[in-house]
Each structure stands twice: as C-alpha cells, then as structure tokens.
Design an enzyme around this catalytic site. Sequence first.
Site, short mmCIF file in Angstrom:
data_model
loop_
_atom_site.label_atom_id
_atom_site.label_comp_id
_atom_site.label_asym_id
_atom_site.label_seq_id
_atom_site.Cartn_x
_atom_site.Cartn_y
_atom_site.Cartn_z
N ASP A 41 4.11 14.03 14.57
CA ASP A 41 4.30 13.81 13.13
C ASP A 41 2.97 13.87 12.39
O ASP A 41 2.68 13.06 11.52
CB ASP A 41 4.98 12.46 12.88
CG ASP A 41 5.56 12.35 11.47
OD1 ASP A 41 5.86 13.41 10.87
OD2 ASP A 41 5.73 11.23 10.97
N GLY A 56 6.94 4.16 4.32
CA GLY A 56 7.28 5.30 5.16
C GLY A 56 8.72 5.25 5.58
O GLY A 56 9.51 4.43 5.10
N LEU A 108 0.81 -1.21 0.00
CA LEU A 108 0.00 0.00 0.00
C LEU A 108 0.84 1.26 0.00
O LEU A 108 0.41 2.30 -0.49
CB LEU A 108 -0.93 0.01 1.22
CG LEU A 108 -1.94 -1.14 1.33
CD1 LEU A 108 -2.67 -1.07 2.66
CD2 LEU A 108 -2.92 -1.09 0.18
#
Length: 646
Positions: free
Chosen positions: A470, A354, A351
């Site tokens: 974040d 990161g 998907l």
Amino acid sequence: MGKSCVVTSSFSLLLLFLQTLKYVHAGFICYGDFFNVNYGVSRTYLFSSLPSNVVSNGGFYNASFGRDSKNNRVHVVALCRRGYEKQACKTCLEHVIEDTKSKCPRQKESFSWVTDEFDDVSCSLRYTNHSTLGKLELLPNTINPNPNSIDSKFNNMAMFSQEWIAMVNRTLEAASTAENSSVLKYYSATRTEFTQISDVYALMQCVPDLSPGNCKRCLRECVNDFQKQFWGRQGGGVSRPSCYFRWDLYPYYRAFDNVVRVPAPPPQASSTIIDYGRDEKSFQGSNIAIIVVPSVINLIIFVVLIFSWKRKQSHTIINDVFDSNNGQSMLRFDLRMIVTATNNFSLENKLGQGGFGSVYKGILPSGQEIAVKRLRKGSGQGGMEFKNEVLLLTRLQHRNLVKLLGFCNEKDEEILVYEFVPNSSLDHFIFDEEKRRVLTWDVRYTIIEGVARGLLYLHEDSQLRIIHRDLKASNILLDAEMNPKVADFGMARLFDMDETRGQTSRVVGTYGYMAPEYATYGQFSTKSDVYSFGVMLLEMISGKSNKKLEKEEEEEEEELPAFVWKRWIEGRFAEIIDPLAAPSNNISINEVMKLIHIGLLCVQEDISKRPSINSILFWLERHATITMPVPTPVAYLTRPSLSLGH
C-alpha cells in the site's frame, strides 16, 4: 594494563577536543572537525541571504543546503531579539557572519549569541552538519559575567538573593509560556524594583521551535550556570544554542523602553531555583542558614515526589510488554494515558483518517509528542491489520521507516502509538498548490531517495522480506527536515527470504497505486511495490494526482502513467514536469529527465522488465551519465468491475 588504556584514551580524547575546539570568546564558539570544499560552499550560500531571510520571516529563520551528507549538508538557524528594528537585526547578523567566516574558517559547527557594538540588539547564529530543528540543544554554552562584584552595592545580600530569584522565576515563567501569535514566541523582558536599588533588568529568550517544557529547562540551566559559577557579580549573560539569559543593573538591547516596572517582590522563604553562594564573604552565617535550610528541605521533598511520580508513571504508562513469537518486545501502553495524551481523542488533536481508523496527536507526561492510530471499531479487518503492524514494526528499524513506539489493546480498543512526524504526509504537500512550492527539486530528490532506501531495507536488507502492498503519497510521512518515513504496514506481507512472489484472494490497497497483476489477479511481489513507487515518483515529478487526473480527463479514462508515457514518446516533456517546482543548483534538468525515465521503468506492464529497488537506488545515487533500459509501454488500466477484497 586497563588503567594505562584508560589514561591513553582519555589523553587522546583531550587532544582531539583541543584540536577541534579552536575558538571560544564572549558568546562565540567554533568547534567540530574541519569541513571540505563542498561544505564551505554550502555555508557561504546560506550566509549570503541569511540576514534578509531572518527579517522577512519575522525574526527567526532556519534552512539547510547541500547534498544529504554530514560532509556536505549545512544546517543554519538564526534569530534576533523580539522587538528588534529590522536594520539593527540585519546589521547584527551581518557582523556575526563576518566574525564566523574569519574565526571559524574551516570548522563544521559554530554557535554565537551576541550583541552589536552599541548593545542595542542581540542576535544568534548557529550552523551545524546536522539538523537541530525542534531539538533541545544545551551544549556548547558560554557565560559572560560582569567583572565587577555586587557585594559593595548591597548591605543585605540575603534580601537581594530572594528578590533576584523571584525576578528570575517570574521572567522564566513568562518566557517559557508560548505566545502563538508571534514567531519569536518564547521571550520575556522584566524591569523589577528591588528594596536596595531602583531597577534590575532581566531578559530571557528561547528559539521558537522548542516545546514550552524544553524552553523552561534550557533557561533554568542558564540561570543555574550563572548562580553556580558567578554569583556575586553585577550581572551577566549565559547563552546556549536553544536559549539565552541575561540580567544587569542597567537596561540593554533597548529591550526595556516600554516595559513597566514591577514593584519589589515580597520576601520568599524558598524558591524553585537552587541558590548558590559564590564564597563565604558573600553571606553572613545566619543568612546562609535562612536560605540553605529551606532549600535543602524543599530539595528532599522534591526528590521524594519525583521518585514517587516516576514509580507511578512506570506503572501507568507501560503496564505490560508484548512478546512476539521471535522474542522481540513491544511496549503496551495504558489506555487511560493515551486518552489523556490525546485529550480524549478530540477533533483538535486529530491529524487525519484512513481506511481502518483515525490518527491523533498526543503528548505523553514526559513531554514527548506521539502519533496515535485508533483503529475503527467494526472495521472488519482492523484486528488483522493491528496484529500485522505490531509484529512487523517490532522487528524493523530504519531511518526511512516510521517508528512504532508501542500499542494498546485494552477493552475493545486497538491502538498503535508511533513517533510523531511533524510535517504530516507527502500528499499534503504534493497535491496542494501552495505547499508544493516548498518541494524544491532538492527536497523532492531527497524524498525519492529516502523512500527507495526504505523499500530496499524491506525487500532485501532486513532480516525479513516484506512487501508493503500500500505504498502511496499519503503513507509517506515527512519529518522536520522533510526526510521521508514509510508508514502504514497494516497490509504488508512477510515472505521467507527464498520467496519472490505470492497470491491472495483478498486484494487490499489503493486503486491507482496497485500494479495491474495485483489488482486483477491478486498476484504480488517486490515488483508490485516497485510499480506503486513508480506512480508516486511520477506524481512528485508532475505535481498531479493519479486520481485527480482521472477526473479531469474522464472521457479518456487516462491515468498518470499513461499520461506521462504519451508525452514522453512524443517529446512533450514540459507538460510532464511540475511548473511549481523551484529550480535547484544541485538538480539539473537531466536529473529530472532521469527521474521520469525511472518512473516509466517502474510502471511497465511487463513485470519482468520492472527494475528492482536496488537498481533504482543505484541510478538515483549516480549523478554522472548512466545507461538505463528503454522503457516499454505502461499498463493502460481502466477501473475493473471487481470489488476490492474479492
């Protein structure tokens, strides 16, 4: 006394049921509480363009309208039989809409799966006060049997039963096997030759947003309903919100014009669908023994296999439970199961990626879809982020936070297992010119409010006080209804409730979303999350990425907060607002201006002047005239010479 309470409660529930279930008729049900004026207006708005929207979208359409409240927001799903003629589909839906208006004038929910007056086409319409997208809905259900008995047409009912079950099984398997090339992918129409009659016709269809397993389950329930209650009739139909089944001795819906006849099937000793006799007259005693005895044996074997499988799965999927210091528990998943669920972490299942690893889609043996984050080996801080996220999300539960289902730390793997959120992350929409058009001002406002509620829970309403550190568009996931879920808590910091700020020598996060005091000095607080929220808010208003803006205007090194601030004070508002955002009846230009105002308050350089997330949510939820502070200049950041992680 106890029995009296039970009887009273049961009687009250019965009265409530009789009050809310006002109308039931051939494939048509109205139910639920009475709705208010706003709900009625939203329903009328959706109905006005529904037939044309269904046809223009390939035969299936879903939409919602109204403020995000069960009292005001209406969700509608509609479809036509595959192979429909456009005008016939529109006419069918127009008729069912008129019936719905007249027969369900004030109720919050209605479901119908009906045919037109000539039996040429079938269509389905459902509206509710909650989303049903992607969910298996088995209730309410309706059964419409043929009034005539089939006994007089067949001398050998046992043979007919076997051939009928074989036909139904074949139709069910074909209907529940998805054809991805079609919007109406779950569909099958069969024409079968029987030994004692020339043709028998069967049709099955599911709504296309189901999984194949749920489609099959829904259709089996329909078949079982007919067998249990109306076996022996000359045909009939069973409808549920998620699927439809009909069989008859004559063709209908013009669905069999080009269907090739299947020869009579060979006799079967058993079947996967349980067969129910209507009464003693339908079968002779010897025939009952032929059908029932093998079925009972198969049922016993089936139960034993299911029991064994369940025991195996209980050991295979979850082999341990992790206990945190505060007594909270989290499921530990077996590595082999995760490898199987993600097809060995294949590229097709990937998907995204990161800083600390990749995310994959997986499917558990139960059929549940999951998102699997596999932390990158040798990422340095991966172990710390892994433990941090497990410990935090074990103790957090909120509709606007992503749900952590469990983890795996087997061998040298560190894996986090989350609920699957189908619409990916916000950045896939807001920074894509085509997908951005989906984000109407209604949708954007809902997302902004949802993220604010999630932050309020982290900062003030949970048992903990948590700074995310974040927050950015790629860490906001969107569910099937475009509701936001804050994700990625690997960098979050836990505070005691009396703490307000902290400092770190290891600055982590994403440049452009960091508050200046955090990027430069490592100082963080709830106000640094507010700054990140403000940047994300300005991105949603403008459709511009903070990073892309830097590249486009490299000479000035102007970031998005500065870009918006300059045009705000110069009155050049049109240059701030995303031209691709579709207008909305609910969100006025004044509401959009308020969003810009809030965004600028969030990104002020002076920490003390930034609002709390509580104040932000107060302003967002008040649609009348409100008074807000005048924003002061934003932080003019240039890329610092320090490296993150100093």
